[in-house]
Design a protein around this motif. Sequence first.
Motif, PDB file in Angstrom:
ATOM      1  N   ASN A  72       0.807  -1.224   0.000  1.00 31.32           N
ATOM      2  CA  ASN A  72       0.000   0.000   0.000  1.00 31.32           C
ATOM      3  C   ASN A  72       0.840   1.274   0.000  1.00 31.32           C
ATOM      4  O   ASN A  72       0.289   2.372   0.061  1.00 31.32           O
ATOM      5  CB  ASN A  72      -0.946   0.009   1.202  1.00 31.32           C
ATOM      6  N   ARG A 149     -10.719   3.475   4.801  1.00 32.53           N
ATOM      7  CA  ARG A 149     -11.535   2.556   4.002  1.00 32.53           C
ATOM      8  C   ARG A 149     -12.315   3.359   2.967  1.00 32.53           C
ATOM      9  O   ARG A 149     -12.911   4.396   3.291  1.00 32.53           O
ATOM     10  CB  ARG A 149     -12.472   1.751   4.900  1.00 32.53           C
ATOM     11  N   GLN A 242     -15.612  -7.722  -4.194  1.00 32.17           N
ATOM     12  CA  GLN A 242     -15.498  -6.935  -2.978  1.00 32.17           C
ATOM     13  C   GLN A 242     -14.164  -6.216  -2.875  1.00 32.17           C
ATOM     14  O   GLN A 242     -14.077  -5.119  -2.325  1.00 32.17           O
ATOM     15  CB  GLN A 242     -15.701  -7.820  -1.746  1.00 32.17           C
ATOM     16  N   SER A 243     -13.116  -6.810  -3.437  1.00 24.29           N
ATOM     17  CA  SER A 243     -11.798  -6.181  -3.387  1.00 24.29           C
ATOM     18  C   SER A 243     -11.767  -4.848  -4.125  1.00 24.29           C
ATOM     19  O   SER A 243     -10.920  -3.993  -3.861  1.00 24.29           O
ATOM     20  CB  SER A 243     -10.732  -7.119  -3.974  1.00 24.29           C
ATOM     21  N   GLU A 244     -12.707  -4.662  -5.063  1.00 24.33           N
ATOM     22  CA  GLU A 244     -12.820  -3.397  -5.780  1.00 24.33           C
ATOM     23  C   GLU A 244     -13.794  -2.452  -5.086  1.00 24.33           C
ATOM     24  O   GLU A 244     -13.605  -1.235  -5.077  1.00 24.33           O
ATOM     25  CB  GLU A 244     -13.274  -3.647  -7.222  1.00 24.33           C
ATOM     26  N   LYS A 247     -12.041  -0.995  -0.176  1.00 25.86           N
ATOM     27  CA  LYS A 247     -10.577  -0.981  -0.107  1.00 25.86           C
ATOM     28  C   LYS A 247     -10.133  -0.458   1.256  1.00 25.86           C
ATOM     29  O   LYS A 247     -10.687   0.503   1.778  1.00 25.86           O
ATOM     30  CB  LYS A 247      -9.996  -0.133  -1.233  1.00 25.86           C
ATOM     31  N   SER A 248      -9.123  -1.112   1.800  1.00 26.24           N
ATOM     32  CA  SER A 248      -8.639  -0.787   3.136  1.00 26.24           C
ATOM     33  C   SER A 248      -7.139  -0.531   3.106  1.00 26.24           C
ATOM     34  O   SER A 248      -6.385  -1.287   2.471  1.00 26.24           O
ATOM     35  CB  SER A 248      -8.937  -1.955   4.092  1.00 26.24           C
TER      36      SER A 248
END
Length: 260
Positions: A72, A149, A242-244, A247-248
């Motif tokens: 990240n 998030r 969900q990953s799109e 986002k965290s």
Amino acid sequence: MKRLTFLALALASLVAPLLHAADSPVYELRIYTCNEGKLDALLARFRDHTCKLFEKHGMKNIGYWVPVDEENGSKTTLIYVLEHKSREAAKESFKAFGADPEWQAARKASEEGGKILAKAPESIFMTPTDYSPPVAIAKSGKPRVFEMRTYTCNDGKLDALNARFRDHTCKLFEKHGMTNLAYWTPTDADKGAGKKLIYILAHDSKDAGLASFTAFRADPDWVKAKAASEAANGGSLTIMPQSEGVKSVYMKATDFSPIQ
């Protein structure tokens, strides 16, 4: 007379929110990506010069963070939030900041060994949601990590997502040991207005944050609220996969961050 009174009250109800919005501060999320090996130089420039020059030119420093995980941007990325009196005030403040001789000298000195930023900063102007707690500038008495998030909604689903946070999610976060710092929605269409929710939580540690979310997702009240909101709105409120849609980014506060 009664008709005039009714019209006056109706007009006041329409104008008051506009006046309140004009007086309300706006927030700006800024993300800087550095060239390799230049993050320390960027942090030093903010610590020694940039933050106090922001304040000099009417901008309020809220929080400064670096991602925890390398994927990240732990070695290349600075994430921070400013508060401005208005969008126009932000424009004027940055104009004055950029022309300030102290900033020009600091920037030149910091880049004697090479350009710091790999690309232009990303800027997202945001307004608080109606359920966002007031931004509290505070340093915790114990170390903690922060989590930014970003949720991207399916078309027309942001209101439903906000309702779910307002009525259920925020309270359940607190129940499971997470601290709600602030919730915002972008103001510009090209930055996700009408589709995105951006918020920041605080945790005792990354492991604590992950454990809190595990407990939160298993909570019967959350399972019920999620199912009800999706049934009422024809499926998932956020885009899939969900990953799109969710986002965290776990982050640690810099030593000069007002929020720690």
